[in-house]
Design a protein around this motif. Sequence first.
Motif, PDB file in Angstrom:
ATOM      1  N   SER A 147      -9.582  -2.463  -3.790  1.00 31.00           N
ATOM      2  CA  SER A 147     -10.120  -3.055  -2.569  1.00 31.00           C
ATOM      3  C   SER A 147     -11.635  -3.151  -2.654  1.00 31.00           C
ATOM      4  O   SER A 147     -12.281  -2.509  -3.490  1.00 31.00           O
ATOM      5  CB  SER A 147      -9.730  -2.225  -1.344  1.00 31.00           C
ATOM      6  OG  SER A 147     -10.295  -0.931  -1.409  1.00 31.00           O
ATOM      7  N   ASP A 204      -8.442  -4.460   6.010  1.00 32.11           N
ATOM      8  CA  ASP A 204      -7.798  -3.146   5.987  1.00 32.11           C
ATOM      9  C   ASP A 204      -6.324  -3.265   6.368  1.00 32.11           C
ATOM     10  O   ASP A 204      -5.992  -3.760   7.449  1.00 32.11           O
ATOM     11  CB  ASP A 204      -8.502  -2.200   6.963  1.00 32.11           C
ATOM     12  CG  ASP A 204      -9.987  -2.055   6.624  1.00 32.11           C
ATOM     13  OD1 ASP A 204     -10.283  -1.694   5.471  1.00 32.11           O
ATOM     14  OD2 ASP A 204     -10.815  -2.333   7.498  1.00 32.11           O
ATOM     15  N   LEU A 223       0.740  -1.352   3.957  1.00 29.73           N
ATOM     16  CA  LEU A 223       0.349  -0.640   2.742  1.00 29.73           C
ATOM     17  C   LEU A 223       1.572  -0.052   2.042  1.00 29.73           C
ATOM     18  O   LEU A 223       1.698  -0.133   0.809  1.00 29.73           O
ATOM     19  CB  LEU A 223      -0.653   0.469   3.079  1.00 29.73           C
ATOM     20  CG  LEU A 223      -1.255   1.195   1.869  1.00 29.73           C
ATOM     21  CD1 LEU A 223      -2.096   0.251   1.025  1.00 29.73           C
ATOM     22  CD2 LEU A 223      -2.082   2.393   2.314  1.00 29.73           C
ATOM     23  N   PHE A 262      -2.414   8.261   5.741  1.00 27.24           N
ATOM     24  CA  PHE A 262      -1.666   7.451   6.704  1.00 27.24           C
ATOM     25  C   PHE A 262      -0.476   8.188   7.319  1.00 27.24           C
ATOM     26  O   PHE A 262       0.444   7.553   7.831  1.00 27.24           O
ATOM     27  CB  PHE A 262      -1.182   6.165   6.028  1.00 27.24           C
ATOM     28  CG  PHE A 262      -2.304   5.230   5.650  1.00 27.24           C
ATOM     29  CD1 PHE A 262      -2.679   4.204   6.492  1.00 27.24           C
ATOM     30  CD2 PHE A 262      -2.996   5.398   4.462  1.00 27.24           C
ATOM     31  CE1 PHE A 262      -3.723   3.352   6.164  1.00 27.24           C
ATOM     32  CE2 PHE A 262      -4.041   4.561   4.114  1.00 27.24           C
ATOM     33  CZ  PHE A 262      -4.403   3.534   4.976  1.00 27.24           C
ATOM     34  N   GLY A 292      -2.273  -3.608  -1.458  1.00 25.36           N
ATOM     35  CA  GLY A 292      -2.956  -3.367  -0.195  1.00 25.36           C
ATOM     36  C   GLY A 292      -3.932  -4.442   0.211  1.00 25.36           C
ATOM     37  O   GLY A 292      -4.424  -4.432   1.332  1.00 25.36           O
ATOM     38  N   PRO A 331      -0.618   0.651   8.223  1.00 28.72           N
ATOM     39  CA  PRO A 331       0.178   1.576   7.396  1.00 28.72           C
ATOM     40  C   PRO A 331       1.459   0.972   6.848  1.00 28.72           C
ATOM     41  O   PRO A 331       1.772   1.149   5.662  1.00 28.72           O
ATOM     42  CB  PRO A 331       0.462   2.734   8.357  1.00 28.72           C
ATOM     43  CG  PRO A 331      -0.695   2.727   9.304  1.00 28.72           C
ATOM     44  CD  PRO A 331      -1.045   1.281   9.497  1.00 28.72           C
ATOM     45  N   THR A 348     -14.240  -2.039   2.617  1.00 26.75           N
ATOM     46  CA  THR A 348     -13.013  -1.670   3.322  1.00 26.75           C
ATOM     47  C   THR A 348     -12.969  -0.164   3.585  1.00 26.75           C
ATOM     48  O   THR A 348     -13.680   0.622   2.961  1.00 26.75           O
ATOM     49  CB  THR A 348     -11.779  -2.074   2.503  1.00 26.75           C
ATOM     50  OG1 THR A 348     -11.835  -1.434   1.227  1.00 26.75           O
ATOM     51  CG2 THR A 348     -11.730  -3.584   2.314  1.00 26.75           C
ATOM     52  N   LYS A 349     -12.082   0.218   4.521  1.00 29.37           N
ATOM     53  CA  LYS A 349     -11.900   1.630   4.821  1.00 29.37           C
ATOM     54  C   LYS A 349     -11.137   2.312   3.690  1.00 29.37           C
ATOM     55  O   LYS A 349     -10.417   1.666   2.944  1.00 29.37           O
ATOM     56  CB  LYS A 349     -11.120   1.790   6.132  1.00 29.37           C
ATOM     57  CG  LYS A 349     -11.837   1.246   7.352  1.00 29.37           C
ATOM     58  CD  LYS A 349     -10.973   1.411   8.603  1.00 29.37           C
ATOM     59  CE  LYS A 349     -11.663   0.836   9.832  1.00 29.37           C
ATOM     60  NZ  LYS A 349     -10.805   0.952  11.041  1.00 29.37           N
ATOM     61  N   ARG A 350     -11.291   3.616   3.599  1.00 27.74           N
ATOM     62  CA  ARG A 350     -10.533   4.367   2.592  1.00 27.74           C
ATOM     63  C   ARG A 350      -9.039   4.211   2.858  1.00 27.74           C
ATOM     64  O   ARG A 350      -8.594   4.181   4.006  1.00 27.74           O
ATOM     65  CB  ARG A 350     -10.924   5.842   2.639  1.00 27.74           C
ATOM     66  CG  ARG A 350     -12.331   6.106   2.144  1.00 27.74           C
ATOM     67  CD  ARG A 350     -12.644   7.581   2.152  1.00 27.74           C
ATOM     68  NE  ARG A 350     -11.720   8.352   1.314  1.00 27.74           N
ATOM     69  CZ  ARG A 350     -11.762   9.672   1.197  1.00 27.74           C
ATOM     70  NH1 ARG A 350     -12.668  10.370   1.864  1.00 27.74           N
ATOM     71  NH2 ARG A 350     -10.901  10.290   0.411  1.00 27.74           N
ATOM     72  N   ARG A 351      -8.268   4.120   1.780  1.00 25.66           N
ATOM     73  CA  ARG A 351      -6.838   3.868   1.939  1.00 25.66           C
ATOM     74  C   ARG A 351      -5.981   4.681   0.979  1.00 25.66           C
ATOM     75  O   ARG A 351      -4.916   4.237   0.549  1.00 25.66           O
ATOM     76  CB  ARG A 351      -6.547   2.385   1.761  1.00 25.66           C
ATOM     77  CG  ARG A 351      -7.009   1.825   0.412  1.00 25.66           C
ATOM     78  CD  ARG A 351      -6.542   0.408   0.215  1.00 25.66           C
ATOM     79  NE  ARG A 351      -7.231  -0.553   1.054  1.00 25.66           N
ATOM     80  CZ  ARG A 351      -7.181  -1.873   0.884  1.00 25.66           C
ATOM     81  NH1 ARG A 351      -6.465  -2.377  -0.105  1.00 25.66           N
ATOM     82  NH2 ARG A 351      -7.834  -2.684   1.671  1.00 25.66           N
TER      83      ARG A 351
END
Length: 413
Positions: free
Chosen positions: A135, A112, A118, A147, A107, A115, A139-142
């Motif tokens: 990460s 970020d 990722l 998603f 990722g 989708p 960064t944003k949660r992933r």
Amino acid sequence: MNEPSVFDGPEQTMPKDAVHCGGWEHRELHNLYGFYQHWATMEGLIRRSKGTERPFVLTRSFFAGSQRFGAVWTGDNVASWDYLKISIPMLLTLSITGISFCGADVGGFFQDPEPELLVRWYQAGALQPFFRGHSAMQTKRREPWLFGDENTRAISDAIRERYRLLPYWYSLFHRAHCHAEPPIRPLWVEFPGEIQSFEMEDEYMIGNALLACPVTDAGVTEVNVLFPGSGEVSLGVQCRQFWYDIRTFRRFEGGTNTSVPVTLDSVPVFQRGGTIVPRKTKAGRSTACLSSIPFDLTVALDSEGCAEGELYVDDGHSFNYRTKQEFTLRRFTFRNKTLSCSCADEKGQFQCVCSVERVVFLGLEAKPSAVIVQQGSGVHEKKKTFRFEEETSMLTVENLKLKTVHSWELKIK
């Protein structure tokens, strides 16, 4: 993070004239700093367990010989298609130089990922030796479930297939340990006579049996796959090389370039004819859960109707494989329509509790009249039910319960 990670100086590392013990300046020791830290950490963990547990130590800085101490990751990457694409040749380069337990941040570490990126990165990472998402804090949660259902299912499928394939990966690492064979390798390692494979950086071999071609571009609906093996030689005879799609079981011939359709939930992986790949029948919640799940074998036939492979098993965490010979190495061979399981190393003393539950044959020319199993010499033969699919020439034999540590034969009539 052991470069050392002193990032606030003009050179973003320890000043070159910093003096270490013995009067050595850092400029002389920079590349060895992380190496010795890695080594010391590994030894410390072994001592803490009083020599009973294998340690896991992950490092970003490494040197020649670091493969003896643990895994390596490629460092801070970016959530972009370019970084996904370049991760493959980076890991192949590390692998052929001896750093076999390697991987990249799934990722991307910075920024970020969209989708689709990722999903494709999870699919690619699941086909590489070291596999993890990682990460930066900014960064944003992933998490995969953030998603949407379609993307979550695609990521879940990639992870589940990774877990099922762990027996094959573990057997490859055994060969890396004993024979210095990299678990992933460029095509030219297996096919040195194929000049067009020398520059291939987007597909590679996992061991000698699986050809992986991860999707590394956005929005594609097909990928071009080079199938090597235009002039394979078996037992001194030139023969055709076959490749089987592990999802659709479609057969391709070596020496061709073919466009293969892909969807978001598919990644092109092909099993080489003449090989046998062990898997688990299902994915567990952890590697510990896998210890009680049965095996299945995929037997992909070559143009001569033969195949071979091996399976290595030990307890997965201690040094007993070395100190007490607690391991088992089994060899699977398919010749003359008979699949046999035999011992490949008589020193092994490990009693694996898992059995072979299912065998799938790819490339059979015709539906058999019967499938018979014989366990040990002089033991009564038993007929087994089977399923044959003419469209894909695939034979499936289930409910076998064949002991992994025992010798047995499965005969196709």
